[in-house]
Design an enzyme around this catalytic site. Structure first.
Site, PDB file in Angstrom:
ATOM      1  N   LYS A 149       1.083  -1.201  -0.013  1.00 58.87           N
ATOM      2  CA  LYS A 149       0.031  -0.100  -0.095  1.00 58.87           C
ATOM      3  C   LYS A 149       0.981   1.261  -0.102  1.00 58.87           C
ATOM      4  O   LYS A 149       1.761   1.669   0.890  1.00 58.87           O
ATOM      5  CB  LYS A 149      -1.140   0.022   1.281  1.00 58.87           C
ATOM      6  CG  LYS A 149      -1.688   1.285   1.388  1.00 58.87           C
ATOM      7  CD  LYS A 149      -2.841   1.136   2.623  1.00 58.87           C
ATOM      8  CE  LYS A 149      -3.670   2.424   2.383  1.00 58.87           C
ATOM      9  NZ  LYS A 149      -4.551   2.240   3.515  1.00 58.87           N
ATOM     10  N   LYS A 158      -2.309  -1.756  -3.581  1.00 61.93           N
ATOM     11  CA  LYS A 158      -3.159  -0.286  -3.776  1.00 61.93           C
ATOM     12  C   LYS A 158      -2.265   0.804  -3.904  1.00 61.93           C
ATOM     13  O   LYS A 158      -1.338   1.089  -3.168  1.00 61.93           O
ATOM     14  CB  LYS A 158      -3.939  -0.562  -2.557  1.00 61.93           C
ATOM     15  CG  LYS A 158      -4.589   0.852  -2.328  1.00 61.93           C
ATOM     16  CD  LYS A 158      -5.270   0.792  -0.799  1.00 61.93           C
ATOM     17  CE  LYS A 158      -5.951   1.974  -0.549  1.00 61.93           C
ATOM     18  NZ  LYS A 158      -6.364   1.961   0.855  1.00 61.93           N
TER      19      LYS A 158
HETATM   20  C1  PBG Z   1      -6.908   3.308   5.775  1.00 60.65           C
HETATM   21  C2  PBG Z   1      -7.512   3.294   4.287  1.00 60.65           C
HETATM   22  C3  PBG Z   1      -7.312   4.238   3.269  1.00 60.65           C
HETATM   23  C4  PBG Z   1      -8.142   3.610   2.230  1.00 60.65           C
HETATM   24  C5  PBG Z   1      -8.478   2.428   2.329  1.00 60.65           C
HETATM   25  N1  PBG Z   1      -8.178   2.076   3.872  1.00 60.65           N
HETATM   26  C6  PBG Z   1      -6.831   5.478   3.273  1.00 60.65           C
HETATM   27  C7  PBG Z   1      -5.672   6.120   3.588  1.00 60.65           C
HETATM   28  O1  PBG Z   1      -4.666   5.097   3.855  1.00 60.65           O
HETATM   29  O2  PBG Z   1      -5.226   7.197   3.856  1.00 60.65           O
HETATM   30  C8  PBG Z   1      -8.244   4.499   0.667  1.00 60.65           C
HETATM   31  C9  PBG Z   1      -9.253   3.858  -0.248  1.00 60.65           C
HETATM   32  C10 PBG Z   1      -9.408   5.014  -1.035  1.00 60.65           C
HETATM   33  O3  PBG Z   1      -8.818   5.990  -1.616  1.00 60.65           O
HETATM   34  O4  PBG Z   1     -10.318   4.501  -1.982  1.00 60.65           O
HETATM   35  N2  PBG Z   1      -8.131   2.816   6.563  1.00 60.65           N
END
Ligand code: PBG
Length: 328
Positions: free
Chosen positions: A197, A251
Site C-alpha cells: 500500500k 493499492k
Molecule cells: C485506511 C484506508 C485508506 C483507504 C482505504 N483504507 C486511506 C488511507 O490510507 O489514507 C483509501 C481507499 C481509497 O482511497 O479509496 N483505513
C-alpha cells in the site's frame, strides 16, 4: 505488391469473434464493493468528491447490500464513520461501534450470500487521523498499534466479518491479527492484507468519505510505501504471506500495474487490487465534463487491472458495472 503474410486483424472483424478470443473477462465474481456506514445520520449523505457514492445509514447500507446480492456481486468491504473519535480509535474495537453493528445485521441477513469484509484500521476512528497510536513526539507507534488492531479484529470477527482487511501498514500486523483471531476461536476468519500500500495522493476523496484529516503535516509517508519503490512491495507481500495472510492486495491499482504484474508472477495466493477513490473520482469528473466516456474508461481500467493479474478488484464502480451490463 507485397501483401502482409500475417493478419492479426482477422480475429477482430466481428463482435462475436472478438468475444471468442478475448483473454480477459471481468465479471461480478471479481468485484468487491467498498461501502461507507456512518453513525448518527438519518438519511444517506452523498460524498461530494465521489459522485454516486454515499455515507450510508444502517438502513440504506442494508438496502444497498441487498441490491448487490441480487446483482450477484462477490463481496463488500465496510468502512465506518463514528460519531466520536479519540486518540486510541476506541470505536474500532467497540462491540457497539458502527461497523460491528452493521456487520451483525448484514451477517444475519446476507452472510451466506455475499462475502462480508471489514477494513481494519484506526484512521477513521482516531481524532488525529493516523492509522495508529501516536506518541507524544508525534510518531506512529508500531507495536502499540498492533494491540489495537488485534482488538479490532476480534470485534469484527465476533460481529460477523468473514474477512478482515488490515490497511494500516504496521509491521507485523498480519501475525498479530492472526494470533488474536485464533485465540478468540476465529480460525475460519480470513485475512486480506493490504500488503503493498503506497502513500498516494489518490486517497484524497476517501478522506472526505470518512471525515479524516491527518494531524502533523498530513501524510502517512512514515508508514505507507514510497511510490519510487517496486522491489519493496515484493518484500512486504512475502512477509504478509509468511505471517498468515490468506489474500494480499496492491493499492492503488492503475498506477501500480507493474507491481501487480510482478506480484502475480511471484506469489500464488489470491491477489486483490484496490481501484481507489482518486482513480474513481478522476474518471467521474472527466466524464461529467464530457471529456471522456466515463463507463468506457472505467471498464478499460478495471480490465487492465485484471489483465495485470488481479483476481479481485475493490472498486466504487462495482454496482454501476454490474447494473450497466459492462460485465461478461
Ligand atoms: C485506511 C484506508 C485508506 C483507504 C482505504 N483504507 C486511506 C488511507 O490510507 O489514507 C483509501 C481507499 C481509497 O482511497 O479509496 N483505513
Amino acid at each position: 505488391m507485397p501483401f502482409p503474410a500475417h493478419r492479426p486483424r482477422r480475429l477482430r472483424t466481428t463482435p462475436p469473434l472478438r468475444r471468442l478470443v478475448a483473454e480477459t473477462r471481468l465479471g461480478v465474481d471479481d468485484l468487491i464493493a467498498p461501502l461507507f456506514v456512518r453513525e448518527g445520520i438519518d438519511s444517506p449523505a452523498p460524498i461530494a468528491s465521489m459522485p454516486g457514492v454515499f455515507q450510508h445509514t444502517l438502513e440504506s447500507l442494508t438496502n444497498e447490500v441487498a441490491g448487490l446480492v441480487d446483482l450477484g456481486l462477490a463481496a463488500v468491504i465496510l468502512f465506518g464513520v463514528p460519531v466520536t473519535k479519540d486518540p486510541l480509535g476506541s470505536a474500532a474495537s467497540d462491540p457497539d461501534g458502527i461497523v460491528q453493528v452493521a456487520l451483525r445485521e448484514l451477517r444475519d441477513r446476507y452472510g451466506d450470500e455475499i462475502v462480508l469484509m471489514a477494513d481494519l484500521c484506526l484512521d477513521e476512528y482516531t481524532d488525529h487521523g493516523h492509522c495508529g497510536i501516536v506518541t507524544p513526539d508525534g510518531r506512529v507507534d508500531n507495536d502499540a498499534t498492533l494491540q489495537r488492531y488485534a482488538a479490532a479484529a476480534v470485534a469484527q470477527a465476533r460481529a460477523g466479518a468473514a474477512v478482515v482487511a488490515p490497511s494500516g501498514m504496521m509491521d507485523g500486523q498480519v501475525a498479530a491479527i492472526r494470533a488474536a483471531l485464533d485465540g478468540d476461536g476465529h480460525q475460519d476468519v480470513s485475512i486480506l492484507a493490504y500488503s503493498a500500500k503506497y502513500a498516494s495522493g489518490l486517497y484524497g476523496p476517501f478522506r472526505d468519505a470518512v471525515d479524516v484529516t491527518i494531524a502533523g503535516g498530513g501524510t502517512r509517508d512514515a508508514y505507507q510505501q514510497d511510490f519510487r519503490n517496486r522491489r519493496e512491495s515484493m518484500r512486504e507481500i512475502e512477509l504478509d504471506i509468511e505471517e498468515g495472510a490468506d489474500m494480499v492486495m496492491v493499492k492503488p491499482a492503475v498506477t501500480y500495474l507493474d507491481v501487480l504484474a510482478e506480484a502475480r508472477q511471484r506469489f500464488d495466493v489470491p491477489l486483490a487490487a484496490y481501484h481507489v477513490s482518486g482513480e474513481y473520482s478522476m474518471i467521474k469528473a472527466a466524464g461529467e465534463r464530457g471529456w471522456i466516456d466515463a463507463p468506457r474508461v472505467a471498464l478499460e481500467q478495471l480490465t487492465a487491472v485484471k489483465r495485470a493479474g488481479a483476481d479481485a478488484i475493490l472498486t466504487y464502480f462495482a454496482r454501476e458495472a454490474a447494473e450497466g451490463g459492462w460485465l461478461r
